[in-house]
Design a protein around this motif. Structure first.
Motif, mmCIF file in Angstrom:
data_model
loop_
_atom_site.group_PDB
_atom_site.id
_atom_site.type_symbol
_atom_site.label_atom_id
_atom_site.label_comp_id
_atom_site.label_asym_id
_atom_site.label_seq_id
_atom_site.Cartn_x
_atom_site.Cartn_y
_atom_site.Cartn_z
ATOM 1 N N PHE A 19 47.881 -27.561 17.971
ATOM 2 C CA PHE A 19 46.581 -26.945 18.242
ATOM 3 C C PHE A 19 46.599 -25.464 17.899
ATOM 4 O O PHE A 19 45.702 -24.947 17.247
ATOM 5 N N ALA A 20 47.662 -24.797 18.381
ATOM 6 C CA ALA A 20 47.768 -23.356 18.163
ATOM 7 C C ALA A 20 47.840 -23.050 16.669
ATOM 8 O O ALA A 20 47.260 -22.078 16.179
ATOM 9 N N LEU A 21 48.563 -23.930 15.953
ATOM 10 C CA LEU A 21 48.701 -23.756 14.503
ATOM 11 C C LEU A 21 47.339 -23.849 13.818
ATOM 12 O O LEU A 21 47.015 -23.074 12.918
ATOM 13 N N LEU A 22 46.521 -24.819 14.285
ATOM 14 C CA LEU A 22 45.177 -24.973 13.715
ATOM 15 C C LEU A 22 44.305 -23.763 14.038
ATOM 16 O O LEU A 22 43.524 -23.311 13.199
ATOM 17 N N ASP A 23 44.466 -23.255 15.267
ATOM 18 C CA ASP A 23 43.727 -22.044 15.646
ATOM 19 C C ASP A 23 44.060 -20.898 14.716
ATOM 20 O O ASP A 23 43.188 -20.175 14.250
ATOM 21 N N LEU A 24 45.362 -20.777 14.461
ATOM 22 C CA LEU A 24 45.822 -19.696 13.589
ATOM 23 C C LEU A 24 45.232 -19.877 12.186
ATOM 24 O O LEU A 24 44.733 -18.929 11.578
ATOM 25 N N ALA A 25 45.281 -21.126 11.710
ATOM 26 C CA ALA A 25 44.725 -21.414 10.384
ATOM 27 C C ALA A 25 43.255 -21.049 10.338
ATOM 28 O O ALA A 25 42.775 -20.454 9.376
ATOM 29 N N GLU A 26 42.531 -21.389 11.410
ATOM 30 C CA GLU A 26 41.101 -21.102 11.423
ATOM 31 C C GLU A 26 40.819 -19.600 11.395
ATOM 32 O O GLU A 26 39.964 -19.131 10.651
ATOM 33 N N SER A 27 41.577 -18.838 12.197
ATOM 34 C CA SER A 27 41.291 -17.404 12.222
ATOM 35 C C SER A 27 41.682 -16.746 10.901
ATOM 36 O O SER A 27 41.139 -15.722 10.520
#
Lengths: 262, 248
Positions: free
Chosen positions: B231-239
């Protein structure tokens, strides 16, 4: 140069074709600003889309630089009221988009975009995203992007109508000075009489609704010899008798168009 | 960003605190306290046993994502922008999307064998459906005016996808991926309880049958951390990818 010759435009409607514009003929001369004025729903936008090659007229022809149009054209730029800018590209990225689409490299794009940003007072905002700019700034970006394509024809569909009065006047003056240094024909679609009177040398007045028609042409007086268009139509022009008379003439033509449609 | 991280940390502390209080009040072996579980987790990570299982699980989810995401996104975006493709794709989506795909696990195993192939396929199948639907709807919602303005600059179909459709739908795609990932990890657990001796899912069930509750909880914690990490990785990708949406 842009010419409409008996252009009729129809859309598919629920009860057969809906004719938006009928028999429109107009001539916008090279290096001049021309306007199309009319109430909402009179088919102004349809004519712009036809001029941009985004739709094909049902009858008649659209000529740009003397050649009949068949689809979009690299040297025609279009500015819309909104939605023109890509929210995910920075100011610089948006302005460089036409160049990117032509396959220019990063360095070359930057070299061409930088002077445009400076010309339109955007130099400090190259890295901003559109969401962080005011409406007036966004339309400056839209103008810069249109100019990046080095167009000979610039079509503007209600470009300043969602801006407040002062911002709008500022942008109109910027547009004049932008046009002054270029070989560029401009066609501006607007429902504002004042805008047409201030900017345009020739104003075509439209009336009616489904179908709308071009009903009159109002011509502005030539600028005095020795002064450029931008100088002639500077801030003082707005207080001049010329401007006032022009507004009255356009208003009268619009009212006649309304009367004729009834 | 930093404030959000602090808040998340506070929420984590509260949850662990509730767990500790629960363990203290219940006083039964099937609810060991967090201290005991974390010590066991550290031990299992130290001797490497849990690491191997975690890697096996990660590999299955990652493979499924790598195969499913691009296929589903491409097909969904194409369907969203082309009526003809949509007319072919959508009826199948409509029929197949609501099916409980986990129930097909036995059938998939008969076709793909008992190895990782069947598990990856099942997880992929579920992700494909979710991403395809989200991509199609997002592509449909791209404002026509935006497309037209870029088309007027002389953009062809490919350029329109690259400069307009893909960036416009990216946030929705990442959200779909996030939802899909949650489902994928749940399905992973079920898939790993069959015909395998590797993976956190297997480890949890195995510890359960050994009545080694701290071990079971250690593996559950590891699986949770895995999910959170993704999840955190996806958040990072999104930002990173959708920087334009950061309004602050």
């Amino acid at each position: 140069m842009l010419e409409f010759r008996g252009v009729s435009i129809a859309y598919r409607g629920p009860n057969g074709p809906l004719v938006a514009v009928e028999g429109a003929s107009a001539l916008f001369r090279e290096g001049e600003i021309g306007a199309l004025v009319g109430p909402s729903g009179c088919g102004k936008t349809s004519l712009v889309r036809a001029a941009a090659g985004l739709l094909r007229p049902m009858a008649g022809s659209v000529l740009v630089e003397g050649r009949e149009l068949s689809g979009t054209r690299a040297r025609t730029a279009v500015i819309f009221q909104d939605y023109g800018l890509l929210p995910w590209k920075t100011v610089e990225g948006n302005v460089a988009l036409p160049l990117e689409l032509r396959g220019l490299g990063r360095k070359e794009r930057r070299a061409r975009v930088q002077p445009l940003l400076e010309e339109l007072g955007l130099a400090g905002f190259a890295r901003y995203y559109p969401a962080r700019l005011s409406g007036g700034m966004r339309q400056r970006v839209a103008i810069a992007r249109a100019l990046a394509a080095e167009p000979d024809l610039l079509l503007m569909d209600e470009p300043f109508s969602s801006l407040d009065a002062l911002t709008r006047e500022g942008l109109q003056e910027s547009l004049l000075s932008v046009v002054a240094g270029r070989r560029l024909s401009v066609v501006i679609v607007t429902h504002s009489i004042e805008e047409a009177a201030f900017l345009a040398r020739r104003t075509y007045v439209m009336g009616g609704r489904a179908p709308g028609r071009i009903t009159a042409l109002v011509e502005a007086p030539r600028a005095d010899l020795g002064t450029t268009e931008a100088e002639f139509r500077g801030a003082e022009f707005r207080g001049s008798a010329h401007y006032f008379e022009l507004c009255v003439a356009i208003r009268r033509a619009l009212e006649n168009a309304k009367g004729a449609a009834r | 960003m930093r404030r959000r991280a602090l808040r998340t940390l506070a929420a984590l502390a509260l949850l662990v605190g509730l767990w500790a209080a629960g363990a203290y009040l219940v006083r039964r072996p099937f609810l060991p306290g967090p201290g005991l579980v974390f010590r066991r987790l550290a031990m299992r990570l130290g001797d490497g046993s849990l690491v191997l299982h975690a890697l096996a699980s990660m590999r299955r989810v990652a493979l499924a994502l790598v195969f499913a995401t691009p296929t589903a996104a491409a097909l969904g975006l194409a369907a969203g922008r082309s009526r003809r493709i949509d007319a072919v794709v959508s009826p199948f989506v409509y029929l197949l999307h609501p099916l409980p795909k986990v129930a097909f696990l036995p059938v998939i195993m008969l076709f793909f064998g008992l190895g990782d192939g069947a598990k990856v396929f099942l997880i992929g199948l579920i992700i494909v459906g979710q991403i395809l639907v989200a991509a199609r709807d997002a592509a449909r919602a791209v404002p026509e005016a935006l497309l037209e303005s870029v088309r007027s600059l002389g953009a062809g179909r490919c350029a329109l996808f690259r400069h307009v459709v893909v960036p416009a739908t990216l946030p929705a795609l990442l959200t779909a991926l996030r939802v899909g990932l949650g489902t994928a990890i749940a399905v992973l657990f079920i898939a790993e309880t069959f015909a395998t001796e590797s993976g956190l899912g297997w480890y949890i069930v195995d510890a359960w049958s050994r009545v080694d509750y701290p071990d079971m909880y250690a593996a559950i914690t590891a699986l949770s951390v895995l999910g959170f990490g993704a999840f955190a990785l996806l958040d990072l990708a999104e930002s990173r990818l959708c920087r334009w949406r950061n309004t602050d």
